[in-house]
Enzyme design. Structure first.
Site, PDB file in Angstrom:
ATOM      1  N   CYS A  70       0.889  -1.162   0.000  1.00 32.95           N
ATOM      2  CA  CYS A  70       0.000   0.000   0.000  1.00 32.95           C
ATOM      3  C   CYS A  70       0.923   1.206   0.000  1.00 32.95           C
ATOM      4  O   CYS A  70       1.471   1.564   1.038  1.00 32.95           O
ATOM      5  CB  CYS A  70      -0.902   0.006   1.231  1.00 32.95           C
TER       6      CYS A  70
ATOM      7  N   CYS B 160      -0.695   4.309   2.196  1.00 32.12           N
ATOM      8  CA  CYS B 160      -0.859   4.243   3.664  1.00 32.12           C
ATOM      9  C   CYS B 160      -0.437   2.866   4.158  1.00 32.12           C
ATOM     10  O   CYS B 160       0.748   2.525   4.054  1.00 32.12           O
ATOM     11  CB  CYS B 160      -2.267   4.663   4.110  1.00 32.12           C
ATOM     12  N   SER B 161      -1.363   2.064   4.673  1.00 31.55           N
ATOM     13  CA  SER B 161      -0.949   0.791   5.257  1.00 31.55           C
ATOM     14  C   SER B 161      -2.031  -0.267   5.107  1.00 31.55           C
ATOM     15  O   SER B 161      -2.178  -1.128   5.961  1.00 31.55           O
ATOM     16  CB  SER B 161      -0.617   0.983   6.734  1.00 31.55           C
ATOM     17  N   CYS B 162      -2.805  -0.194   4.025  1.00 31.97           N
ATOM     18  CA  CYS B 162      -3.924  -1.117   3.829  1.00 31.97           C
ATOM     19  C   CYS B 162      -3.430  -2.570   3.854  1.00 31.97           C
ATOM     20  O   CYS B 162      -2.441  -2.909   3.197  1.00 31.97           O
ATOM     21  CB  CYS B 162      -4.626  -0.820   2.514  1.00 31.97           C
TER      22      CYS B 162
END
Lengths: 204, 218
Positions: free
Chosen positions: A106, A109-111
């Site tokens: 991702c 972000c941090s999906c």
């Protein structure tokens, strides 16, 4: 983003007190139930993690019908295990084969698919992986000890929407004698992110 | 926004350095930031896209230097302050001045059921689907100062529609509380050479999930 929290400067040292003060205020104002906070932490620290995803992968390795469903309707296939909900609402599973290697990132972000993998490791959320996975995936894989021939296509999945990706790693050779439960022990977290491959033999 | 979070293809950020046997949380403060962020999200005062925007909308140097739970803490404080859920001076003094009702104030058991339920972003639309599998598309060169999920490294690039994911809430609108504005979302394949030119690694490609307003026919 720093890899290790202890590399940080004084800003970090302020965090624990600041967070404690924030929590007290939000509880006092009635916005959060402190029991909910403790349960949330317990769920992601102790109950939800990569063992969930490993069970799904092992089932797909032994059950062709389940595998077909997993690849075509991942959300509902995974729901059969009771793994569902937040950050797993729209699941997609991509199968690694000798000719195609998939991996997930991702960049924005941090999906990450929480119900099957738990919360992401620091490196997955940090700048080096997020910057390089899309532009030099083979170099990144090499840092994880995975070397692919140029004949293998590398497909990187940048999770820019609410689809959450789980990689179905290749089943290791010479594992016909293993049960589904034993096979699950060969499935590492990184093999389901696509930065690793499944273990060759059961860890002792 | 073209912020510090938009990291795809940036150079100079170093090796990956995975931590062996990494714990889920590094210290109690990370646990609490995680839980507070998730629990406050259930109050219904903002949406996931607004939360992402709150985290990324800051000086890029600060974003890159922060650890991820510091990013989350920053975003949470912004959201709380913007909505008067946290007032000036309260955090410094530890004394609550004024409270207002939130849309929801879920108890522990409700939080757990909301967690299991999740929040689907799938919606319906009466609009016609503009693109089909196999179509060549070029991404629009947009540079909004507000939230978008079209990474910089893919703008103005040509790829192929690999799948139609469905109709999803449009983050660019939702993050600004301008409505969900549901749009078709496609899985689009870009060859490495299209994205990175002669520096591309051999036989590599990137798939991204892209909403229809990001795309034009090639």
């Amino acid at each position: 983003m720093a890899h290790h929290h202890h590399d940080e400067g004084s800003a970090l040292e302020e965090n624990p007190l600041r967070v404690k003060a924030l929590e007290s205020l939000l509880v006092e104002k009635g916005y959060v139930d402190p029991a909910a906070l403790d349960q949330l932490i317990d769920i992601y620290e102790n109950k939800v993690g990569p063992r969930n995803g490993a069970a799904v992968v092992a089932r797909a390795w032994v059950d062709p019908q389940f595998k077909a469903k997993l690849l075509s309707d991942a959300t509902n296939a995974i729901k059969e295990f009771g793994f569902e909900g937040r950050q797993g609402e729209h699941m997609e599973v991509k199968e690694n084969t000798p000719g195609i290697h998939n991996m997930v990132v991702c960049t924005l972000c941090s999906c990450y698919p929480w119900p099957v993998l738990g919360l992401p490791p620091v490196w997955y959320k940090a700048a080096p992986y997020r910057s390089r996975a899309v532009s030099e995936p083979r170099a990144v894989l090499a840092e994880f000890g995975v070397t692919l021939s140029d004949d293998t296509e590398v497909r990187v999945w940048d999770s820019t929407a609410e689809l959450r990706y789980l990689i179905l790693p290749m089943r290791p050779e010479n594992t016909d004698h293993l049960s589904e439960e034993e096979l699950a022990l060969l499935v590492t977290r990184d093999s389901m992110i696509g930065t690793g491959i499944a273990l060759e033999e059961e860890p002792k | 926004m073209n912020g510090g979070h938009d990291l795809g293809g940036r150079h100079g950020l170093g090796p990956i350095n995975p931590e062996q046997n990494e714990p889920v949380f590094h210290g109690e403060w990370e646990e609490r930031v995680f839980a507070l962020t998730v629990a406050m999200g259930f109050c219904g005062e903002w949406n996931i896209d607004a939360a992402r925007y709150a985290r990324e909308n800051r000086n890029p140097a600060d974003y890159i230097q922060a650890s991820y739970y510091q990013v989350w803490l920053y975003g949470l404080l912004v959201l709380l302050q913007e909505r008067d859920l946290l007032l000036e001076g309260e955090l410094e003094t530890g004394i609550a001045q004024k409270t207002r009702a939130t849309k929801f104030a879920p108890k522990a058991e409700e939080v757990l059921s909301k967690l299991a339920l999740g929040g689907s972003c799938a919606r319906e639309t009466s609009a016609a689907q503009e693109f089909s599998v196999g179509d060549k598309i070029t991404t629009r060169n947009i540079n909004p100062k507000a939230h978008t999920r079209l990474p910089s490294y893919t703008r103005g690039k040509t790829g192929t529609v690999a799948a139609v994911n469905g109709v999803f809430v449009f983050p660019d609108s939702n993050a600004q509380f301008l409505g969900e504005d549901p749009q078709y979302c496609y899985s689009v394949r870009f060859e490495g050479s299209e994205l990175w030119g002669e520096q591309a690694e051999p036989n590599s490609c990137v798939y991204l999930d892209m909403w229809e307003p990001y795309l034009e026919h090639a």
